[in-house]
Design a protein around this motif. Structure first.
Motif, mmCIF file in Angstrom:
data_model
loop_
_atom_site.group_PDB
_atom_site.id
_atom_site.type_symbol
_atom_site.label_atom_id
_atom_site.label_comp_id
_atom_site.label_asym_id
_atom_site.label_seq_id
_atom_site.Cartn_x
_atom_site.Cartn_y
_atom_site.Cartn_z
ATOM 1 N N ARG A 31 0.817 -1.214 0.000
ATOM 2 C CA ARG A 31 0.000 0.000 0.000
ATOM 3 C C ARG A 31 0.853 1.266 0.000
ATOM 4 N N HIS A 33 2.756 2.238 2.523
ATOM 5 C CA HIS A 33 2.809 2.802 3.865
ATOM 6 C C HIS A 33 4.098 2.454 4.595
ATOM 7 N N ALA A 69 -0.738 9.124 -0.724
ATOM 8 C CA ALA A 69 -1.718 8.035 -0.708
ATOM 9 C C ALA A 69 -2.962 8.461 0.066
ATOM 10 N N LEU A 70 -2.760 9.181 1.157
ATOM 11 C CA LEU A 70 -3.884 9.657 1.963
ATOM 12 C C LEU A 70 -4.738 10.641 1.159
ATOM 13 N N ALA A 72 -5.035 10.691 -2.123
ATOM 14 C CA ALA A 72 -5.729 9.906 -3.151
ATOM 15 C C ALA A 72 -6.943 9.205 -2.556
ATOM 16 N N ILE A 73 -6.809 8.683 -1.353
ATOM 17 C CA ILE A 73 -7.928 8.015 -0.684
ATOM 18 C C ILE A 73 -9.039 9.021 -0.397
ATOM 19 N N GLU A 75 -9.728 11.705 -2.124
ATOM 20 C CA GLU A 75 -10.396 11.990 -3.398
ATOM 21 C C GLU A 75 -11.362 10.877 -3.768
ATOM 22 N N GLN A 76 -10.933 9.633 -3.598
ATOM 23 C CA GLN A 76 -11.795 8.493 -3.918
ATOM 24 C C GLN A 76 -13.030 8.495 -3.026
ATOM 25 N N LEU A 77 -12.840 8.800 -1.763
ATOM 26 C CA LEU A 77 -13.961 8.838 -0.827
ATOM 27 C C LEU A 77 -14.949 9.936 -1.202
#
Length: 117
Positions: A31, A33, A69-70, A72-73, A75-77
């Motif tokens: 992921r 992380h 990554a946070l 991007a998450i 934005e997806q949410l």
């Protein structure tokens, strides 16, 4: 600090130090992380300083937060929430369209074929 100055741990040693499974470490690495490098032997090695300080109660390590990554998450949410809002509006319109005007409409809609004969 250069990579040569850092202490690198095998996954088994890192898992023991973090008090978690190697599977958990693989998950964090996949992921993005948890930082790692492949050695000449093809094995993955984790820098000791990448293992966060332990939580006081559990003694387990936290994964390093990866800001891109946070984002991007997040934005997806936001996209998922917007899609759910649109679907909710569509469902409310459909419910209003199919709301019966009278009890006779309900009876007609749910009458069995034998009753109509």
């Amino acid at each position: 600090m250069t990579d040569r100055d850092r202490k690198w741990l095998t996954l088994q040693d890192a898992a023991a130090r973090a008090r978690c499974s190697t599977k958990t470490l693989y998950r964090h690495m996949n992921r993005g992380h948890l930082e790692y490098q492949r050695g000449k032997d093809g094995r993955r090695y984790v820098p000791e300083d990448a293992l966060q300080t332990r939580h006081p109660r559990s003694g387990r390590s936290s994964p390093t937060i990866n800001e891109p990554a946070l984002a991007a998450i997040a934005e997806q949410l936001a996209a998922i929430v917007a899609k759910l809002d649109r679907q909710e509006a569509i469902l409310e319109r459909l419910i209003r369209l199919h709301r019966p005007r009278s009890l006779a409409d309900v009876a007609e809609k749910h009458a069995s074929p034998e009753e109509g004969e």
